[in-house]
Design an enzyme around this catalytic site. Structure first.
Site, PDB file in Angstrom:
ATOM      1  N   GLN A  33       0.858  -1.198   0.000  1.00 53.84           N
ATOM      2  CA  GLN A  33       0.000   0.000   0.000  1.00 53.84           C
ATOM      3  C   GLN A  33       0.890   1.242   0.000  1.00 53.84           C
ATOM      4  O   GLN A  33       0.604   2.217  -0.693  1.00 53.84           O
ATOM      5  CB  GLN A  33      -0.926   0.000   1.229  1.00 53.84           C
ATOM      6  CG  GLN A  33      -1.915  -1.160   1.263  1.00 53.84           C
ATOM      7  CD  GLN A  33      -3.067  -1.029   0.264  1.00 53.84           C
ATOM      8  OE1 GLN A  33      -3.350   0.043  -0.243  1.00 53.84           O
ATOM      9  NE2 GLN A  33      -3.728  -2.139  -0.034  1.00 53.84           N
ATOM     10  N   ASP A  39       3.528   7.060  -4.648  1.00 49.44           N
ATOM     11  CA  ASP A  39       3.578   7.398  -6.075  1.00 49.44           C
ATOM     12  C   ASP A  39       2.957   8.784  -6.243  1.00 49.44           C
ATOM     13  O   ASP A  39       1.732   8.949  -6.226  1.00 49.44           O
ATOM     14  CB  ASP A  39       2.790   6.331  -6.866  1.00 49.44           C
ATOM     15  CG  ASP A  39       2.792   6.577  -8.363  1.00 49.44           C
ATOM     16  OD1 ASP A  39       2.884   7.745  -8.781  1.00 49.44           O
ATOM     17  OD2 ASP A  39       2.684   5.596  -9.113  1.00 49.44           O
ATOM     18  N   ARG A  42       0.376   9.501  -9.123  1.00 52.76           N
ATOM     19  CA  ARG A  42      -0.907   8.889  -8.799  1.00 52.76           C
ATOM     20  C   ARG A  42      -1.622   9.688  -7.705  1.00 52.76           C
ATOM     21  O   ARG A  42      -2.789  10.065  -7.835  1.00 52.76           O
ATOM     22  CB  ARG A  42      -0.644   7.457  -8.300  1.00 52.76           C
ATOM     23  CG  ARG A  42      -1.871   6.618  -8.030  1.00 52.76           C
ATOM     24  CD  ARG A  42      -1.476   5.325  -7.280  1.00 52.76           C
ATOM     25  NE  ARG A  42      -1.581   5.525  -5.848  1.00 52.76           N
ATOM     26  CZ  ARG A  42      -2.561   5.051  -5.089  1.00 52.76           C
ATOM     27  NH1 ARG A  42      -3.504   4.303  -5.611  1.00 52.76           N
ATOM     28  NH2 ARG A  42      -2.589   5.293  -3.794  1.00 52.76           N
ATOM     29  N   GLY A  67     -12.324  -0.922  -3.308  1.00 51.81           N
ATOM     30  CA  GLY A  67     -10.941  -1.325  -3.009  1.00 51.81           C
ATOM     31  C   GLY A  67     -10.219  -0.190  -2.311  1.00 51.81           C
ATOM     32  O   GLY A  67      -9.298   0.404  -2.846  1.00 51.81           O
ATOM     33  N   GLU A  89     -13.141  -2.992   1.154  1.00 51.38           N
ATOM     34  CA  GLU A  89     -11.820  -3.598   0.948  1.00 51.38           C
ATOM     35  C   GLU A  89     -11.888  -5.101   1.227  1.00 51.38           C
ATOM     36  O   GLU A  89     -12.380  -5.527   2.268  1.00 51.38           O
ATOM     37  CB  GLU A  89     -10.792  -2.919   1.874  1.00 51.38           C
ATOM     38  CG  GLU A  89      -9.420  -3.567   1.900  1.00 51.38           C
ATOM     39  CD  GLU A  89      -8.746  -3.684   0.528  1.00 51.38           C
ATOM     40  OE1 GLU A  89      -8.854  -2.744  -0.291  1.00 51.38           O
ATOM     41  OE2 GLU A  89      -8.126  -4.737   0.273  1.00 51.38           O
ATOM     42  N   GLU A 118     -18.137  -7.661  -4.815  1.00 54.38           N
ATOM     43  CA  GLU A 118     -19.178  -8.478  -5.449  1.00 54.38           C
ATOM     44  C   GLU A 118     -20.197  -8.999  -4.430  1.00 54.38           C
ATOM     45  O   GLU A 118     -21.321  -9.334  -4.794  1.00 54.38           O
ATOM     46  CB  GLU A 118     -18.542  -9.667  -6.190  1.00 54.38           C
ATOM     47  CG  GLU A 118     -17.798  -9.301  -7.479  1.00 54.38           C
ATOM     48  CD  GLU A 118     -16.418  -8.667  -7.276  1.00 54.38           C
ATOM     49  OE1 GLU A 118     -16.010  -8.444  -6.125  1.00 54.38           O
ATOM     50  OE2 GLU A 118     -15.749  -8.381  -8.294  1.00 54.38           O
ATOM     51  N   GLU A 132      -9.228   3.179  -7.440  1.00 56.30           N
ATOM     52  CA  GLU A 132      -7.949   3.127  -8.146  1.00 56.30           C
ATOM     53  C   GLU A 132      -7.762   1.652  -8.491  1.00 56.30           C
ATOM     54  O   GLU A 132      -7.268   0.873  -7.684  1.00 56.30           O
ATOM     55  CB  GLU A 132      -6.836   3.684  -7.254  1.00 56.30           C
ATOM     56  CG  GLU A 132      -5.624   4.072  -8.067  1.00 56.30           C
ATOM     57  CD  GLU A 132      -4.750   2.891  -8.419  1.00 56.30           C
ATOM     58  OE1 GLU A 132      -5.086   2.151  -9.393  1.00 56.30           O
ATOM     59  OE2 GLU A 132      -3.744   2.695  -7.735  1.00 56.30           O
ATOM     60  N   GLU A 141      -4.687  -7.417 -13.836  1.00 58.68           N
ATOM     61  CA  GLU A 141      -5.403  -7.529 -12.551  1.00 58.68           C
ATOM     62  C   GLU A 141      -6.909  -7.654 -12.753  1.00 58.68           C
ATOM     63  O   GLU A 141      -7.612  -8.116 -11.861  1.00 58.68           O
ATOM     64  CB  GLU A 141      -5.156  -6.353 -11.587  1.00 58.68           C
ATOM     65  CG  GLU A 141      -3.725  -6.209 -11.131  1.00 58.68           C
ATOM     66  CD  GLU A 141      -3.542  -5.121 -10.083  1.00 58.68           C
ATOM     67  OE1 GLU A 141      -4.484  -4.807  -9.338  1.00 58.68           O
ATOM     68  OE2 GLU A 141      -2.420  -4.583 -10.008  1.00 58.68           O
ATOM     69  N   HIS A 310       4.667   4.083 -10.376  1.00 61.38           N
ATOM     70  CA  HIS A 310       4.964   2.684 -10.016  1.00 61.38           C
ATOM     71  C   HIS A 310       4.470   1.735 -11.106  1.00 61.38           C
ATOM     72  O   HIS A 310       4.860   0.576 -11.137  1.00 61.38           O
ATOM     73  CB  HIS A 310       4.363   2.326  -8.652  1.00 61.38           C
ATOM     74  CG  HIS A 310       2.892   2.088  -8.669  1.00 61.38           C
ATOM     75  ND1 HIS A 310       1.963   3.102  -8.787  1.00 61.38           N
ATOM     76  CD2 HIS A 310       2.172   0.947  -8.618  1.00 61.38           C
ATOM     77  CE1 HIS A 310       0.747   2.586  -8.791  1.00 61.38           C
ATOM     78  NE2 HIS A 310       0.847   1.280  -8.687  1.00 61.38           N
TER      79      HIS A 310
END
Ligand code: SAH
Length: 372
Positions: A33, A39, A42, A67, A89, A118, A132, A141, A310
């Site tokens: 994390q 970054d 970002r 997330g 998360e 989900e 993100e 991913e 990154h």
């Protein structure tokens, strides 16, 4: 792992435990994390998108952070005036997020929910989905699937996506990595031959019959796996092509399952080697047509002399490289699809044809890659 037709959303079904071991586990570590939180490109993009558009998009709104990881985006949204933020998360990073939310005095606004997007049930629909979700070369991913699922279930009809748009780019590059990887491969094969000789001499067994599979295994590893790299803009030897545009408000899983593009790139430098191609992405925060952003923030991962991310770029090396001159045109057919073994990784096939400035056409060549 089980792959199949996942019904309504037609997502491949993947065993949850396999997915956790292969994908989610790394996100449970603070070191990972922290890499994202460090970054600057970002962070600045999301920070500016949230705070510069706070008055029009965030204030008094209900936000869903898909997330949330450490909780950073959810905390910013609360600080920017959101009425409520649901921060979902999948990993136990949710415990740290909850702590961070509390320590930053926004527990009355941010509700951290531990679970897969989900499976989560929210008490209400939301005005904004922030996430993100971008992986290497955007789609590695396949996390955008989860954002699509969240959008279709929980976004109000006039809601908006943060980011709202994404694009993928490819450009021909020159790079010393091509020769390096070829040398690594040749060394591995030379070492194999010594190994076969020694095993025969010392232990009386001939391993020679395994040369072909060893060769294939190493070819895949050294020559057919795309590489993470920070490409310098000077390495780009021809025009960049836009190969995919995604409207995050309307895109379906079907639309992002494969990326198929055909384009031509004109070579700009004389007597150059095209070692391969670099791929990168950008995303934009534009709000929606009813409620456009006051400031259209861009997060780009394009080759840059100053601003590295990154994500770097994904580099696809050709063996051997193409010799080209200024004015030559490289025709490219680019196909990216999800790896059969695991939907979060990608297979890529690049077919090149060269038309020289003198009008000569060279034989098409096809190369296969794996984005791991
Ligand atoms: N939003 C954070 C973390 C981004 S990384 C930040 O910007 O710093 C993506 C996070 O999404 C990871 O922590 C990962 O565990 C989580 N994630 C991915 N897919 C998910 C899903 N389907 N449901 C819940 N969390 C998910």
């Amino acid at each position: 792992m089980e792959l199949g037709d996942g019904g309504a959303a037609s997502r491949p079904r993947v065993d949850k435990e396999v997915d956790f071991a292969n994908y989610f586990c790394t996100y449970g570590y603070l070191y990972h994390q922290k890499e994202m939180l460090s970054d600057r490109v970002r962070m600045d993009a999301y920070y500016n998108a949230v705070f510069d558009n706070a008055a029009v998009h965030i204030r008094d709104k209900v936000v869903l952070d898909v997330g949330t990881g450490s909780g950073i985006l959810a905390i910013w949204c609360a600080q920017a005036g959101a009425r409520k933020v649901y921060a979902v998360e999948a990993t136990k990073m949710s415990d740290h997020a909850r702590e961070l939310v509390k320590a930053n005095d926004v527990s009355d606004i941010v509700e951290v929910i531990h679970g897969s997007m989900e499976d989560v049930v929210l008490p209400e629909k939301v005005d904004v989905i922030i996430s993100e979700w971008m992986g290497y070369f955007l789609l590695r991913e396949s996390m955008f699937d989860s954002v699509i699922c969240a959008r279709d279930r929980w976004l109000k009809p006039d809601g908006m996506m943060y980011p709202s748009h994404a694009r993928m780019w490819v450009a021909p590059i020159r790079s010393g990595l091509g020769e390096q990887k070829k040398n690594d491969f040749n060394s591995a094969m030379a070492d194999w031959h010594s190994f076969v000789d020694e095993t025969q001499a010392h232990y009386g067994v001939n391993m020679g019959v395994l040369e072909k599979p060893f060769h294939e295994e190493h070819e895949k590893y050294f020559l057919q796996t795309s590489l993470w790299n920070n490409v310098h803009p000077d390495q780009i030897v021809g025009s960049a092509a836009l190969i995919k545009e995604i409207d995050c408000l309307t895109a379906s899983v079907e639309e992002i399952r494969t990326v198929h593009a055909e384009f031509s790139s004109k070579i700009g430098a004389d007597r150059t080697l095209v070692s391969g191609f670099a791929g990168w992405f950008d995303v934009h925060f534009r709000g929606n047509s009813k409620n456009p952003a006051t400031r259209d923030v861009e997060l780009t991962t394009a080759p840059s002399a100053e601003d590295c991310t990154h994500w770097g770029q994904q580099v696809f090396l050709l063996h051997p490289p193409i010799r080209a001159n200024a004015g030559d045109v490289v025709g490219v057919r680019f196909v990216m699809s999800r790896a059969k073994q695991y939907h979060r990784l990608m297979d890529v096939e690049i077919t090149t044809t060269v038309r020289t400035s003198g009008g000569k056409s060279l034989q098409p060549r096809s190369s296969k890659f794996f984005i791991e």
